[in-house]
Design a protein around this motif. Structure first.
Motif, PDB file in Angstrom:
ATOM      1  N   UNK A  16     -41.621  27.252  45.636  1.00  0.00           N
ATOM      2  CA  UNK A  16     -40.209  26.940  45.384  1.00  0.00           C
ATOM      3  C   UNK A  16     -40.054  26.187  44.067  1.00  0.00           C
ATOM      4  N   UNK A  17     -38.950  26.422  43.392  1.00  0.00           N
ATOM      5  CA  UNK A  17     -38.688  25.723  42.133  1.00  0.00           C
ATOM      6  C   UNK A  17     -38.282  24.279  42.412  1.00  0.00           C
ATOM      7  N   UNK A  18     -38.345  23.487  41.364  1.00  0.00           N
ATOM      8  CA  UNK A  18     -37.914  22.091  41.497  1.00  0.00           C
ATOM      9  C   UNK A  18     -36.428  22.025  41.836  1.00  0.00           C
ATOM     10  N   UNK A  19     -35.669  22.973  41.330  1.00  0.00           N
ATOM     11  CA  UNK A  19     -34.237  23.014  41.650  1.00  0.00           C
ATOM     12  C   UNK A  19     -34.026  23.252  43.140  1.00  0.00           C
ATOM     13  N   UNK A  20     -34.805  24.177  43.715  1.00  0.00           N
ATOM     14  CA  UNK A  20     -34.650  24.502  45.131  1.00  0.00           C
ATOM     15  C   UNK A  20     -35.019  23.306  46.009  1.00  0.00           C
ATOM     16  N   UNK A  21     -36.067  22.600  45.630  1.00  0.00           N
ATOM     17  CA  UNK A  21     -36.493  21.440  46.419  1.00  0.00           C
ATOM     18  C   UNK A  21     -35.479  20.304  46.266  1.00  0.00           C
ATOM     19  N   UNK A  22     -35.045  20.055  45.018  1.00  0.00           N
ATOM     20  CA  UNK A  22     -34.098  18.963  44.757  1.00  0.00           C
ATOM     21  C   UNK A  22     -32.763  19.208  45.457  1.00  0.00           C
ATOM     22  N   UNK A  23     -32.392  20.472  45.606  1.00  0.00           N
ATOM     23  CA  UNK A  23     -31.127  20.807  46.260  1.00  0.00           C
ATOM     24  C   UNK A  23     -31.105  20.338  47.711  1.00  0.00           C
ATOM     25  N   UNK A  24     -32.269  20.239  48.328  1.00  0.00           N
ATOM     26  CA  UNK A  24     -32.364  19.794  49.727  1.00  0.00           C
ATOM     27  C   UNK A  24     -32.458  18.276  49.843  1.00  0.00           C
ATOM     28  N   UNK A  25     -32.651  17.612  48.730  1.00  0.00           N
ATOM     29  CA  UNK A  25     -32.925  16.179  48.781  1.00  0.00           C
ATOM     30  C   UNK A  25     -31.883  15.384  48.000  1.00  0.00           C
ATOM     31  N   UNK A  26     -32.053  14.067  48.010  1.00  0.00           N
ATOM     32  CA  UNK A  26     -31.159  13.193  47.248  1.00  0.00           C
ATOM     33  C   UNK A  26     -31.669  12.987  45.822  1.00  0.00           C
ATOM     34  N   UNK A  27     -32.752  13.660  45.450  1.00  0.00           N
ATOM     35  CA  UNK A  27     -33.317  13.558  44.106  1.00  0.00           C
ATOM     36  C   UNK A  27     -32.617  14.531  43.171  1.00  0.00           C
ATOM     37  N   UNK A  28     -32.619  14.186  41.887  1.00  0.00           N
ATOM     38  CA  UNK A  28     -32.209  15.188  40.906  1.00  0.00           C
ATOM     39  C   UNK A  28     -33.438  15.985  40.503  1.00  0.00           C
ATOM     40  N   UNK A  29     -33.248  17.018  39.699  1.00  0.00           N
ATOM     41  CA  UNK A  29     -34.343  17.927  39.349  1.00  0.00           C
ATOM     42  C   UNK A  29     -35.457  17.196  38.599  1.00  0.00           C
ATOM     43  N   UNK A  30     -35.087  16.299  37.680  1.00  0.00           N
ATOM     44  CA  UNK A  30     -36.088  15.572  36.898  1.00  0.00           C
ATOM     45  C   UNK A  30     -36.933  14.678  37.807  1.00  0.00           C
TER      46      UNK A  30
ATOM     47  N   UNK B 144     -42.012  13.634  40.783  1.00  0.00           N
ATOM     48  CA  UNK B 144     -42.648  13.336  42.055  1.00  0.00           C
ATOM     49  C   UNK B 144     -43.695  14.387  42.411  1.00  0.00           C
ATOM     50  N   UNK B 145     -43.366  15.661  42.208  1.00  0.00           N
ATOM     51  CA  UNK B 145     -44.319  16.737  42.514  1.00  0.00           C
ATOM     52  C   UNK B 145     -45.519  16.667  41.577  1.00  0.00           C
TER      53      UNK B 145
END
Length: 234
Positions: free
Chosen positions: A52-66, A71-72
């Motif tokens: 999954x892209x960072x965008x896809x993971x960030x979309x599920x969380x309270x984190x932004x893409x950066x 973190x990853x």
């Protein structure tokens, strides 16, 4: 062998990953946020998206893409997560996440935790041996007696349960002394007896033999006591 077996259970879905991870993530150095990120990656992989892209993971969380990217990157650098690169049969290059480094850390922590529980249980059992001796002797043990029991446990590697069985044998035989108990343990070890069940079986066979012998030698009175083996005369 045990680690490989446990790893196969994880990869085959036998072990509940969220429960397993929740039990140990703090002990293996993960923060709450890192643990949640790994769970999201695990969820993506389980649903057929192994990178999954960072965008896809960030979309599920309270984190932004950066923040998600940083973190990853940290998880990969610290060996909780792995990025595998390869080439498919069609000649297409690909990348995918692997959680195997995380599984191996969890397995190591699980094994360490189990060893700690076993050692604690063994210490309790060994402590109970000393308590049981003091109860049967109706007095505190002397330093020499404590040293003797310690040698049975550490040097002779007798199981606590077997030492208790030898004490019980001495009590039943009316010969409550350390020399007699030491002789019992010596004979058991010489005859390959390692469990209480084996010791009880040997005692049962001896008593049956003694009873049969007495029936032949002389009439047995109804109130005769059950014979016991005199280990010191062996």
């Amino acid at each position: 062998m045990y680690k490989k077996m446990f790893l196969s259970w994880i990869e085959e879905g036998v072990v509940s990953i969220p429960s397993f991870l929740f039990s140990y993530y703090k002990k293996i150095g993960l923060t709450d946020l890192e643990c949640m990120t790994l769970l999201h990656i695990y969820s993506f992989i389980e649903n057929g998206n192994d990178f999954p892209t960072h965008d896809e993971i960030a979309e599920r969380m309270t984190l932004n893409v950066e923040q998600c990217s940083q973190l990853i990157g940290s998880l990969v650098q610290r060996n909780y997560l792995e990025i595998i690169k390869g080439k498919s049969d069609n000649g297409i290059y690909f990348e995918k996440y692997s959680l195997r480094p995380l599984w191996m850390r969890l397995i190591d922590e699980h094994i360490l935790n189990e060893k700690g529980e076993i050692q604690a249980q063994q210490k309790d059992e060994e402590g109970n041996v000393f308590t049981m001796f003091e109860q049967e002797f109706a007095r505190p043990l002397s330093p020499i007696e404590i040293e003797t029991i310690t040698m049975w446990l550490d040097n002779d590697q007798h199981e606590p349960a077997l030492i208790k069985a030898a004490l019980k044998e001495a009590v039943m035989s009316g010969k409550l002394n350390f020399r007699y108990i030491d002789r019992i343990l010596f004979e058991w070890k010489k005859n390959g007896i390692k469990t209480v069940e084996q010791a009880q079986e040997q005692g049962k066979k001896f008593r049956m033999h003694q009873q049969q012998k007495r029936k032949i030698d002389e009439p047995v009175k109804r109130n005769d006591s059950v014979p016991f083996y005199n280990w010191l005369e062996n």
